[in-house]
Structure formats: structure tokens, C-alpha cells
Motif scaffolding. Structure first.
Motif, short mmCIF file in Angstrom:
data_model
loop_
_atom_site.label_atom_id
_atom_site.label_comp_id
_atom_site.label_asym_id
_atom_site.label_seq_id
_atom_site.Cartn_x
_atom_site.Cartn_y
_atom_site.Cartn_z
N GLU A 120 42.85 44.09 46.77
CA GLU A 120 42.42 45.49 46.87
C GLU A 120 42.34 46.13 45.49
OE1 GLU A 120 44.43 49.67 48.32
OE2 GLU A 120 44.91 47.84 49.44
N TRP A 121 43.38 45.94 44.68
CA TRP A 121 43.40 46.56 43.35
C TRP A 121 42.35 45.94 42.44
CZ3 TRP A 121 48.73 48.37 41.12
CH2 TRP A 121 49.33 49.25 42.02
N ALA A 122 42.19 44.62 42.53
CA ALA A 122 41.23 43.95 41.64
C ALA A 122 39.79 44.30 41.98
CB ALA A 122 41.42 42.44 41.71
N SER A 123 39.54 44.80 43.20
CA SER A 123 38.17 45.10 43.61
C SER A 123 37.57 46.26 42.82
CB SER A 123 38.14 45.44 45.11
OG SER A 123 38.84 46.65 45.38
N VAL A 124 38.40 47.02 42.12
CA VAL A 124 37.87 48.14 41.34
C VAL A 124 37.44 47.71 39.94
CG1 VAL A 124 39.41 49.69 42.59
CG2 VAL A 124 40.05 48.92 40.30
N TYR A 125 37.75 46.47 39.55
CA TYR A 125 37.41 46.01 38.20
C TYR A 125 35.96 45.52 38.20
CZ TYR A 125 42.54 45.82 38.19
OH TYR A 125 43.88 46.11 38.35
N ASP A 126 35.24 45.83 37.14
CA ASP A 126 33.82 45.44 37.10
C ASP A 126 33.52 44.40 36.03
OD1 ASP A 126 34.18 46.93 34.83
OD2 ASP A 126 32.74 48.52 35.36
N ASP A 127 34.56 43.78 35.45
CA ASP A 127 34.31 42.73 34.46
C ASP A 127 34.57 41.36 35.06
OD1 ASP A 127 37.04 42.87 34.70
OD2 ASP A 127 37.46 42.91 32.56
N GLU A 128 34.27 40.32 34.31
CA GLU A 128 34.38 38.95 34.82
C GLU A 128 35.82 38.59 35.16
OE1 GLU A 128 33.32 34.36 33.39
OE2 GLU A 128 32.58 36.09 32.26
N GLU A 129 36.76 39.00 34.32
CA GLU A 129 38.17 38.69 34.58
C GLU A 129 38.63 39.34 35.88
OE1 GLU A 129 42.61 39.45 32.61
OE2 GLU A 129 40.82 40.22 31.62
N GLY A 130 38.26 40.60 36.07
CA GLY A 130 38.66 41.30 37.28
C GLY A 130 38.06 40.69 38.53
N GLN A 131 36.80 40.28 38.46
CA GLN A 131 36.14 39.66 39.60
C GLN A 131 36.78 38.32 39.94
OE1 GLN A 131 32.06 39.62 38.30
NE2 GLN A 131 31.85 41.85 38.47
N SER A 132 37.17 37.57 38.90
CA SER A 132 37.86 36.30 39.13
C SER A 132 39.22 36.53 39.78
CB SER A 132 38.04 35.56 37.80
OG SER A 132 38.80 34.38 37.98
N LEU A 133 39.92 37.56 39.31
CA LEU A 133 41.23 37.90 39.89
C LEU A 133 41.08 38.28 41.36
CD1 LEU A 133 44.23 38.58 39.72
CD2 LEU A 133 43.60 40.77 38.69
N GLU A 134 40.05 39.03 41.69
CA GLU A 134 39.80 39.41 43.08
C GLU A 134 39.50 38.18 43.93
OE1 GLU A 134 36.82 42.13 45.86
OE2 GLU A 134 36.41 41.89 43.73
N THR A 135 38.65 37.28 43.44
CA THR A 135 38.26 36.09 44.18
C THR A 135 39.46 35.20 44.49
OG1 THR A 135 36.04 36.11 43.22
CG2 THR A 135 36.83 34.02 44.15
N VAL A 136 40.27 34.93 43.46
CA VAL A 136 41.44 34.06 43.64
C VAL A 136 42.44 34.70 44.60
CG1 VAL A 136 43.41 33.02 42.48
CG2 VAL A 136 41.17 32.93 41.40
N SER A 137 42.66 35.99 44.46
CA SER A 137 43.62 36.68 45.34
C SER A 137 43.13 36.69 46.78
CB SER A 137 43.84 38.11 44.84
OG SER A 137 44.35 38.12 43.53
N ARG A 138 41.84 36.89 46.97
CA ARG A 138 41.27 36.86 48.32
C ARG A 138 41.42 35.46 48.92
NH1 ARG A 138 38.11 40.56 50.35
NH2 ARG A 138 37.49 41.36 48.29
N GLN A 139 41.20 34.44 48.11
CA GLN A 139 41.33 33.06 48.58
C GLN A 139 42.77 32.77 49.01
OE1 GLN A 139 41.18 29.82 45.63
NE2 GLN A 139 39.58 28.90 46.88
N MET A 140 43.73 33.23 48.22
CA MET A 140 45.13 33.02 48.57
C MET A 140 45.49 33.74 49.87
SD MET A 140 46.74 31.04 46.47
CE MET A 140 48.45 31.49 46.60
N THR A 141 44.96 34.95 50.05
CA THR A 141 45.20 35.69 51.28
C THR A 141 44.67 34.91 52.49
OG1 THR A 141 45.04 37.80 50.09
CG2 THR A 141 44.76 37.86 52.48
N ALA A 142 43.47 34.33 52.35
CA ALA A 142 42.86 33.57 53.44
C ALA A 142 43.68 32.32 53.76
CB ALA A 142 41.43 33.19 53.08
N PHE A 143 44.13 31.62 52.72
CA PHE A 143 44.97 30.43 52.92
C PHE A 143 46.18 30.80 53.77
CE2 PHE A 143 43.59 28.30 48.70
CZ PHE A 143 42.60 27.61 49.34
N LEU A 144 46.88 31.87 53.40
CA LEU A 144 48.13 32.23 54.04
C LEU A 144 47.91 32.83 55.43
CD1 LEU A 144 49.98 33.67 50.93
CD2 LEU A 144 50.46 31.51 52.11
N ALA A 145 46.77 33.47 55.64
CA ALA A 145 46.46 34.01 56.96
C ALA A 145 46.20 32.89 57.96
CB ALA A 145 45.25 34.93 56.88
#
Length: 270
Positions: free
Chosen positions: A189-214
Motif C-alpha cells: 500500500e505504501w509503495a504504491s505511491v512511489y513513481d520511480d523504478e525502485e518504488g515500483q519494484s518494492l511494490e511488486t515484491v511486496s505484493r508477491q509476498m502477500t500473495a504467497f502468504l495468502a
């Protein structure tokens, strides 16, 4: 009017000198504490007996409590920086740490984050030193939970990393996959507000981890991904080696190329 101006100027000078005096008192106190520690450290390096090291640790614990309670008077960042430098000296004193361990790690960050909860890099050192080396992941999570309410997605910059550190500790060291999933959800959620490459990568990895654990609270893929994060965030070779070994223990083949990049192949469970 002239008299009023003179009074204002006089008051301004008094305020300036008062602030300056307070600054000198803070710096003087910090310097005294540091000199005392350095002198004790030099003596112990000559003969680092267990008794001397324990005395030094007791002194350090007391100094940290003093710094934690000391009114900052606008010098929070200075005190926090000083504590981090002191921690690095403590952490890097290998002969002493081999005898007494890293039990003071959470005390350093308790004091540091009390002074400056916006010091993002401190959370990184907190997670590694307190969870991995001191073996106190519950204390790491407690300190993060205490301070994270002061933060926002952009204060400090890229604060979503802090939710990720918390999620890693909850997953790998506390075995609490439910809390870990919630932490990675907040990181997403927090990373979704970032508009640079690092922030987008952080959002993608965090979303992936959430899906794994769900999908699977005991997901090996989530644990492997978390240890990969530990590897890339490690500030010492021992932690990197530990991360690689834990990934292999989860049933993955691991190779490290000439650029230090991990190549991980998670084998299917038999």
C-alpha cells in the motif's frame, strides 16, 4: 520605537546565547560519554577479559538510558547519529561480542528511535542486529510497532521498507505468517505511491509476498524470497552466508555469479 527595537535586539541576543549554551551542553555531554567509552574500549582491547567487557556493557546500557531520557532541545538528529556511531563501534568489536553477544542491540535502537523515529536506515540495522545476532525478533517487531505510527509512506523517504523489515522478522524469526502478510500488505500500500523504478519494484515484491502468504501461510517460496531480501540487505558476510544456507535448507539450489547476484532455483517438494 528605538527603545522597543533595542529591547527586541537584546532579547534576541539572549535567546541566541541561550540556544547556543544548550547546544554546547548537549555536545559536551555526548563528547564526555564518547570519550569515556573510547578510553574504556582502548583498555579492553589491550586485555578484553570477560569481567571488563561486562563492565563496559553495563556502562553502555546506562549511557543509552541517559541519552534516551535526555531532553533533545532540537538536537534529536545529532543524538541519534551519535548513538548509531556508538552502535557500529559496539557491533564491530568482535572479540567482545564473541564473549558477551549482542544483547545490547535493542537498547541502542530503543534510544535511537526514541530520539528520531524517522531515521529509516536505523530500522534496517535494528532488524539485522537484534533479530539475527541478538536473537530477539520480538523486540525488533515491538520497537517497529511503537514507532511506525509516527510515519507515513513518504516520511521518511521510502518508508514502505520498514513494513517489509517487520514482515521479514515476523515470517522468518517469529513464524507469524498472518502478521507477516499484513505487514507486506502495508508495504504494498505504501509503495504504491512511489513513481520511480525502485518504488515500483518494492511494490511488486511486496505484493508477491502477500500473495504467497495468502495462498499458503507456510509457503517455501515466501520464505526463500524473504531470505533473498536478507541476503541483499546484509551488511556483513556472515549474514549473507546464513541467508544462502537457509535458502538451501528450504530445498533450493543457489549460485552466486561474479557480480554477487543470487541465482535461486526452488525445487518442487517431493
Amino acid at each position: 520605537m528605538l527603545m522597543k527595537s533595542a529591547k527586541f535586539a537584546s532579547h534576541g541576543r539572549q535567546s541566541f546565547w541561550f540556544s547556543g549554551a544548550i547546544a554546547l551542553v548537549c555536545v559536551s555531554l555526548l563528547s564526555t560519554l564518547q570519550v569515556s567509552r573510547l578510553e574504556s574500549f582502548r583498555q579492553e582491547r589491550r586485555a578484553p577479559t570477560l569481567e571488563k567487557i561486562q563492565e563496559e556493557d553495563a556502562s553502555t546500557k546506562l549511557q543509552l538510558e541517559i541519552l534516551k531520557q535526555l531532553p533533545a532541545l532540537g538536537f534529536n538528529n545529532l543524538i541519534a547519529d551519535w548513538i548509531l556511531l556508538d552502535f557500529i563501534q559496539y557491533f564491530g568489536d568482535t572479540p567482545s561480542r564473541q564473549q558477551t553477544g549482542f544483547d545490547l542491540s535493542p537498547d541502542f535502537f530503543d534510544a535511537l528511535l526514541t530520539k528520531d523515529p524517522y531515521f529509516r536506515d536505523a530500522y534496517f540495522f535494528l532488524s539485522s542486529s537484534t533479530s539475527l545476532y541478538a536473537g530477539l525478533p520480538e523486540r525488533t517487531v515491538e520497537l517497529i510497532e511503537r514507532e511506525i505510527e509516527h510515519l507515513s509512506p513518504t516520511v521518511p523517504e521510502k518508508a514502505a521498507y520498514i513494513w517489509r523489515y517487520k514482515g521479514i522478522d515476523e515470517l522468518l524469526f517469529l513464524g507469524d505468517s498472518t502478521s507477516a502478510r499484513e505487514s507486506f500488505e502495508k508495504a504494498t500500500e505504501w509503495a504504491s505511491v512511489y513513481d520511480d523504478e525502485e518504488g515500483q519494484s518494492l511494490e511488486t515484491v511486496s505484493r508477491q509476498m502477500t500473495a504467497f502468504l495468502a495462498n499458503d501461510p507456510n509457503s517455501r517460496a515466501a520464505q526463500v524470497s524473504a531470505w533473498v531480501m536478507v541476503f541483499y540487505n546484509a551488511f556483513d558476510s556472515e549474514t549473507k552466508q546464513l541467508a544462502v544456507q537457509r535458502i538451501r535448507n528450504l530445498g533450493a539450489d543457489v549460485a552466486i555469479d561474479e557480480n554477487g547476484i543470487l541465482q535461486v532455483n526452488l525445487m518442487p517438494e517431493q
